[in-house]
Enzyme design. Structure first.
Site, PDB file in Angstrom:
ATOM      1  N   HIS A 136       0.857  -1.187   0.000  1.00 33.67           N
ATOM      2  CA  HIS A 136       0.000   0.000   0.000  1.00 33.67           C
ATOM      3  C   HIS A 136       0.892   1.236   0.000  1.00 33.67           C
ATOM      4  O   HIS A 136       1.757   1.394   0.854  1.00 33.67           O
ATOM      5  CB  HIS A 136      -0.891   0.004   1.244  1.00 33.67           C
ATOM      6  CG  HIS A 136      -1.726   1.231   1.381  1.00 33.67           C
ATOM      7  ND1 HIS A 136      -2.704   1.589   0.481  1.00 33.67           N
ATOM      8  CD2 HIS A 136      -1.721   2.208   2.322  1.00 33.67           C
ATOM      9  CE1 HIS A 136      -3.273   2.714   0.854  1.00 33.67           C
ATOM     10  NE2 HIS A 136      -2.692   3.119   1.976  1.00 33.67           N
ATOM     11  N   LYS A 157      -0.857  10.848   1.043  1.00 31.28           N
ATOM     12  CA  LYS A 157       0.079  10.300   0.049  1.00 31.28           C
ATOM     13  C   LYS A 157      -0.317  10.694  -1.372  1.00 31.28           C
ATOM     14  O   LYS A 157       0.521  11.158  -2.157  1.00 31.28           O
ATOM     15  CB  LYS A 157       0.132   8.767   0.173  1.00 31.28           C
ATOM     16  CG  LYS A 157       0.606   8.250   1.515  1.00 31.28           C
ATOM     17  CD  LYS A 157       0.739   6.747   1.538  1.00 31.28           C
ATOM     18  CE  LYS A 157      -0.599   6.043   1.362  1.00 31.28           C
ATOM     19  NZ  LYS A 157      -1.527   6.294   2.494  1.00 31.28           N
ATOM     20  N   ASP A 175      -1.980   3.886  -4.555  1.00 32.85           N
ATOM     21  CA  ASP A 175      -2.723   3.016  -3.643  1.00 32.85           C
ATOM     22  C   ASP A 175      -2.110   1.623  -3.535  1.00 32.85           C
ATOM     23  O   ASP A 175      -1.727   1.189  -2.454  1.00 32.85           O
ATOM     24  CB  ASP A 175      -4.203   2.915  -4.045  1.00 32.85           C
ATOM     25  CG  ASP A 175      -5.016   2.194  -2.975  1.00 32.85           C
ATOM     26  OD1 ASP A 175      -4.887   2.575  -1.796  1.00 32.85           O
ATOM     27  OD2 ASP A 175      -5.755   1.252  -3.311  1.00 32.85           O
ATOM     28  N   ARG A 240      17.555  14.983  12.586  1.00 32.66           N
ATOM     29  CA  ARG A 240      17.738  16.373  12.155  1.00 32.66           C
ATOM     30  C   ARG A 240      19.006  16.570  11.339  1.00 32.66           C
ATOM     31  O   ARG A 240      19.192  17.611  10.721  1.00 32.66           O
ATOM     32  CB  ARG A 240      17.759  17.296  13.380  1.00 32.66           C
ATOM     33  CG  ARG A 240      16.473  17.260  14.176  1.00 32.66           C
ATOM     34  CD  ARG A 240      16.548  18.161  15.381  1.00 32.66           C
ATOM     35  NE  ARG A 240      16.715  19.553  15.005  1.00 32.66           N
ATOM     36  CZ  ARG A 240      16.902  20.535  15.882  1.00 32.66           C
ATOM     37  NH1 ARG A 240      16.973  20.263  17.181  1.00 32.66           N
ATOM     38  NH2 ARG A 240      17.046  21.775  15.466  1.00 32.66           N
TER      39      ARG A 240
END
EC number: 2.7.11.-
Length: 305
Positions: A136, A157, A175, A240
């Site tokens: 998916h 998405k 999908d 980060r």
């Protein structure tokens, strides 16, 4: 599941000289050239492979006496083989044709020369026999890098993919993404039913090539990076500096995974563009931005001494 020989015949447009059983399958992509077998050597015979008779093997049979050829060919066809393919449209020897009928073996012909057909056949079988799965997500091509966008339903998405398409990038699958492992690489594509389609909540399904042109879609793409979208978690310690390399295994192939937290004001499409550009840069570079910053800090420390 293997590849049925009858499907191989159809897909590669082979001529059928003798039809074997409909349920015969190919389960490996390797090919055997039976020259050694025609000489009488059977200490090792990879009879489970496609048997390819090219100009060399055909000529070897051609110079044999009829008695010897009859004996050698009969011995060869006693072994279970998925199919025998003759290249260059060479006419099969009478003994080959007779024994293929006697033992109910597939005997096929192609106009291609052996080297060209071998490459075509192995590529075909590699693709058909490759391990595969369906995930998916959304697969897009960004700056030539295959980006698999994952995340829970409703995270954004497809909307992110739509923004990337508007910015000139290309959609591969939405999908559901079909993934095959071929020679250590993950090749993604779309199921036929949803090919070229993008579902956007509140808008419905849109036909991407009709709205944005044929250049806005791709049939297949090698997956280079996984971008996982998730809701921003205040207590989550996110990377980060870009030095925490995390991989996700798909079909036993590790793929770089980057987690992007979603919060208002973040332009995810732009960040994915940067991730793709940075991935491509790192492929051809021996140093990262963190290395550059570290080198500069050393320079500053030396100056201050």
């Amino acid at each position: 599941m293997g590849v049925l020989v009858k499907n191989l015949v159809e897909d590669l447009k082979l001529e059928v000289l003798n039809k074997g059983k409909d349920d015969i399958e190919l389960n490996i992509s390797d090919i055997n050239r039976p020259g050694l077998q025609f000489s009488g050597f059977y200490n090792y015979f990879a009879n489970e492979r496609v048997q390819l008779i090219g100009k060399t093997e055909w000529s070897f049979l051609d110079v044999m006496s009829p008695e010897l050829r009859k004996k050698r060919v009969a011995k060869f066809f006693q072994f279970e083989t998925p199919c025998v393919i003759i290249t260059r449209n060479l006419k099969p020897h009478k003994e080959v044709l007779e024994n293929s009928r006697k033992y109910n073996r597939w005997l096929l012909n192609t106009s291609n020369i052996s080297t060209r057909f071998t490459s075509k056949l192995m590529n075909y079988l590699d693709e058909k026999l490759a391990p595969e799965t369906r995930l998916h997500g959304v697969l897009v091509d960004v700056y030539g890098i295959g980006i698999l966008i994952t995340g829970e339903s409703g995270i954004g998405k497809s909307e992110t993919a739509l923004e990337l398409i508007k910015r000139g990038h290309r959609l591969v699958a939405d999908d559901a993404v079909d993934i095959k492992e071929i020679e250590g690489k993950l090749i993604g594509s779309s199921p036929y039913v949803t090919s070229g389609m993008l579902e956007v909540r509140g808008l419905g399904i849109i036909d991407v090539p009709s709205l944005y042109g044929l250049s806005s879609v791709l049939d297949i793409k090698t997956i280079g990076v996984i971008i996982h979208l998730e809701q921003w978690k205040k207590d989550q310690d996110y990377d980060r500096l870009g030095i925490d390399e995390i991989n996700r295994d798909i079909l036993n192939v590790p793929v770089r995974k980057i987690t992007l937290p979603i919060r208002p004001g973040r332009n995810i499409a732009v960040i994915i563009e940067a991730a793709a550009a940075n991935y491509r840069y790192n492929l051809n570079s021996n140093s990262s931005p963190v290395d550059t910053i570290g080198a500069r800090m050393k320079e500053e420390n030396l100056k201050n001494k």
